[in-house]
Enzyme design. Structure first.
Site, PDB file in Angstrom:
ATOM      1  N   GLY A   1     -68.555  42.853 -64.454  1.00  0.00           N
ATOM      2  CA  GLY A   1     -68.548  43.561 -65.734  1.00  0.00           C
ATOM      3  C   GLY A   1     -67.670  42.894 -66.773  1.00  0.00           C
TER       4      GLY A   1
ATOM      5  N   GLY B   1     -70.441  45.767 -59.522  1.00  0.00           N
ATOM      6  CA  GLY B   1     -70.416  46.029 -58.081  1.00  0.00           C
ATOM      7  C   GLY B   1     -71.634  45.485 -57.352  1.00  0.00           C
TER       8      GLY B   1
HETATM    9  P1  ADP Z   1     -65.025  41.784 -63.144  1.00  0.00           P
HETATM   10  O1  ADP Z   1     -65.339  43.094 -63.805  1.00  0.00           O
HETATM   11  O2  ADP Z   1     -65.515  40.633 -63.930  1.00  0.00           O
HETATM   12  O3  ADP Z   1     -65.452  41.754 -61.702  1.00  0.00           O
HETATM   13  P2  ADP Z   1     -62.376  42.630 -62.467  1.00  0.00           P
HETATM   14  O4  ADP Z   1     -62.818  44.030 -62.661  1.00  0.00           O
HETATM   15  O5  ADP Z   1     -62.029  42.200 -61.100  1.00  0.00           O
HETATM   16  O6  ADP Z   1     -63.438  41.616 -63.112  1.00  0.00           O
HETATM   17  O7  ADP Z   1     -61.058  42.352 -63.331  1.00  0.00           O
HETATM   18  C1  ADP Z   1     -61.057  42.363 -64.705  1.00  0.00           C
HETATM   19  C2  ADP Z   1     -59.691  42.697 -65.229  1.00  0.00           C
HETATM   20  O8  ADP Z   1     -58.688  41.898 -64.648  1.00  0.00           O
HETATM   21  C3  ADP Z   1     -59.601  42.484 -66.718  1.00  0.00           C
HETATM   22  O9  ADP Z   1     -59.597  43.718 -67.364  1.00  0.00           O
HETATM   23  C4  ADP Z   1     -58.298  41.705 -66.910  1.00  0.00           C
HETATM   24  O10 ADP Z   1     -57.462  42.256 -67.916  1.00  0.00           O
HETATM   25  C5  ADP Z   1     -57.608  41.851 -65.558  1.00  0.00           C
HETATM   26  N1  ADP Z   1     -56.693  40.737 -65.295  1.00  0.00           N
HETATM   27  C6  ADP Z   1     -56.991  39.432 -65.218  1.00  0.00           C
HETATM   28  N2  ADP Z   1     -55.873  38.720 -65.010  1.00  0.00           N
HETATM   29  C7  ADP Z   1     -54.840  39.578 -64.983  1.00  0.00           C
HETATM   30  C8  ADP Z   1     -53.432  39.458 -64.796  1.00  0.00           C
HETATM   31  N3  ADP Z   1     -52.851  38.272 -64.616  1.00  0.00           N
HETATM   32  N4  ADP Z   1     -52.686  40.583 -64.820  1.00  0.00           N
HETATM   33  C9  ADP Z   1     -53.270  41.781 -64.999  1.00  0.00           C
HETATM   34  N5  ADP Z   1     -54.582  41.970 -65.154  1.00  0.00           N
HETATM   35  C10 ADP Z   1     -55.370  40.881 -65.149  1.00  0.00           C
HETATM   36 MG    MG Z   2     -64.520  45.074 -63.439  1.00  0.00          MG
END
Ligand code: ADP
Ligand code: MG
Length: 394
Positions: free
Chosen positions: A351, A374
């Protein structure tokens, strides 16, 4: 694909129930992002053009099995009508007499949007009785909500027991694109994993080890790996009870001949805020009261870019930093640029990753941006998606 698809069936004059993913972001009663509506458009338009009666259903948010006024589908209906340039009838229920009546009044080619399926507890419980009621007014079920395909709910899985069931164009496109990189990737193959939590991505990383040649770990999950190497990570987001697991993943990478690459330098902030004070430090010098908000310092980025350039296949899940704050979006944006400009076949899943790539302006240069979070992760874990399993076999 071994499952039946929209083109395999005759839908002329039929009442076709379509599960779409209209779980869109709302702000003050307005839809703030119509990507998911656009993604569903090809299926809807095909059904309209082929004179089907198009009955759309979706969940929206987390109403918890009861009616929540703010989570009604009305704003979605008006955005959809704008997008299609056609009238969309919206009704206030998803089962029962009102639905039956509305469907009986439909002409071929018309579109009806049902109310939020999660207003009933039977949706998430995959209650067979509720699923039967959803299926009741229709002749055919089309599953097109890739973003919800990993959930065995009444509207994604349950209805398929009652109706001939096929995959819509979006679901088909997602399965083809993701299937291709998992089954037939060109090598060298790189996975870039970032995002918030190691525990969310653990099974994905494990499964990917069988396929990939390189793994770059960034984002919040890098912090846990940095801590696992024995370095101070200050106030950084991390799973401090998962250090053993991170060490295991490092060892496993070696066993599987995967080159695992961690950041060498990071951008730290004195607090979690858009206007926090920041500086770049090597990973062995993270100040005690500070936190890593962007996993990629310039040294790390240089190394990543060199690797990205040489790849033939790249999948990317999870932003490299807190990209929501411009100041800490540099790593994410630079990686997006490098992946976009590389010759590799590129697939973005997740997402936040998808919105980060869009925000950075590189969406058009990627080969595939998945609409699932997911569901994409479940796919990358090597698991089957219940809503796909439920469809008719060819
Ligand atoms: P996706 O939805 O692409 O799978 P995630 O849900 O795992 O990704 O994570 C996304 C979130 O991770 C983002 O909102 C981002 O702000 C956070 N994030 C990335 N790096 C850091 C960090 N170093 N510290 C805190 N939050 C982080
Ligand atoms: Mg996410």
């Amino acid at each position: 694909m071994k499952k039946k698809v929209l083109k395999d069936i005759d839908c002329e004059g039929k009442k076709v129930l379509v599960r779409v993913d209209f779980n869109v972001p709302l702000d003050g009663g307005e839809v703030t992002d119509i990507n998911r509506l656009e993604a569903a458009e090809p299926t809807i338009r095909y059904l309209m053009d082929n004179d089907a009666k198009v009955i759309l259903m979706s969940h929206l948010g987390r109403p918890g099995g009861e009616v929540v006024e703010e989570l009604r589908m009305d704003p979605v209906a008006s955005e959809l009508a704008d997008l299609l340039g056609e009238e969309v009838t919206k009704i206030d229920d998803c089962i029962g007499e009102e639905v039956g009546l509305a469907v009986s009044e439909m002409a071929p080619g018309e579109v009806l949007l049902l109310e939020n399926t999660r207003f009933y507890p039977g949706e998430k419980a995959n209650d067979p009785d509720f699923a039967g009621k959803l299926a009741q007014p229709a002749d055919i079920f089309v599953m097109d909500a890739f973003g919800a395909a990993h959930r065995a709910h009444a509207s994604t899985v349950g209805v398929a027991r009652y109706l001939p069931s096929v995959a819509g164009f979006l679901l088909q496109r997602e399965l083809n694109a993701l299937g291709e990189v998992m089954e037939n990737p060109e090598h060298p193959f790189l996975a870039i994993m970032g995002g918030a939590k190691v525990s969310d991505k653990l099974e994905v990383i494990r499964n990917l080890y069988n396929k990939i040649d390189y793994l770059i770990v960034g984002g919040g999950i890098a912090n846990t790996f940095i801590a696992a190497q024995g370095y101070e990570i200050g106030e950084s987001l991390a799973e401090r009870d998962k250090l053993d697991l991170a060490r295991e993943l490092v060892a496993e990478a070696k066993n599987q001949n995967v080159e695992l690459i961690l950041p060498e330098d990071v951008v730290v902030a004195d607090r979690f805020a858009a206007d926090a004070e920041s500086r770049t430090v090597p990973i062995d010098s993270i100040p005690e009261d500070w936190q890593v908000l962007d996993a990629d310092g310039p040294r790390s980025l240089k190394k990543y870019k060199e690797i990205i350039k040489q790849m033939k296949t790249i999948i990317w899940n999870g932003p490299m930093g807190v990209f929501e704050f411009d100041k800490f979006a540099v790593g994410t944006n630079e990686i997006a640029k490098a992946v976009a400009e590389s010759e590799a076949h590129s697939v973005i899943g997740g997402g936040e990753s998808a919105s980060a790539v869009r925000k950075a302006g590189y969406a058009r240069q990627m080969d595939h941006i998945s609409t699932g979070g997911g569901a994409t992760l479940t796919f990358f874990e090597g698991k089957s998606l219940p809503a796909v399993e439920a469809l008719d076999n060819v």
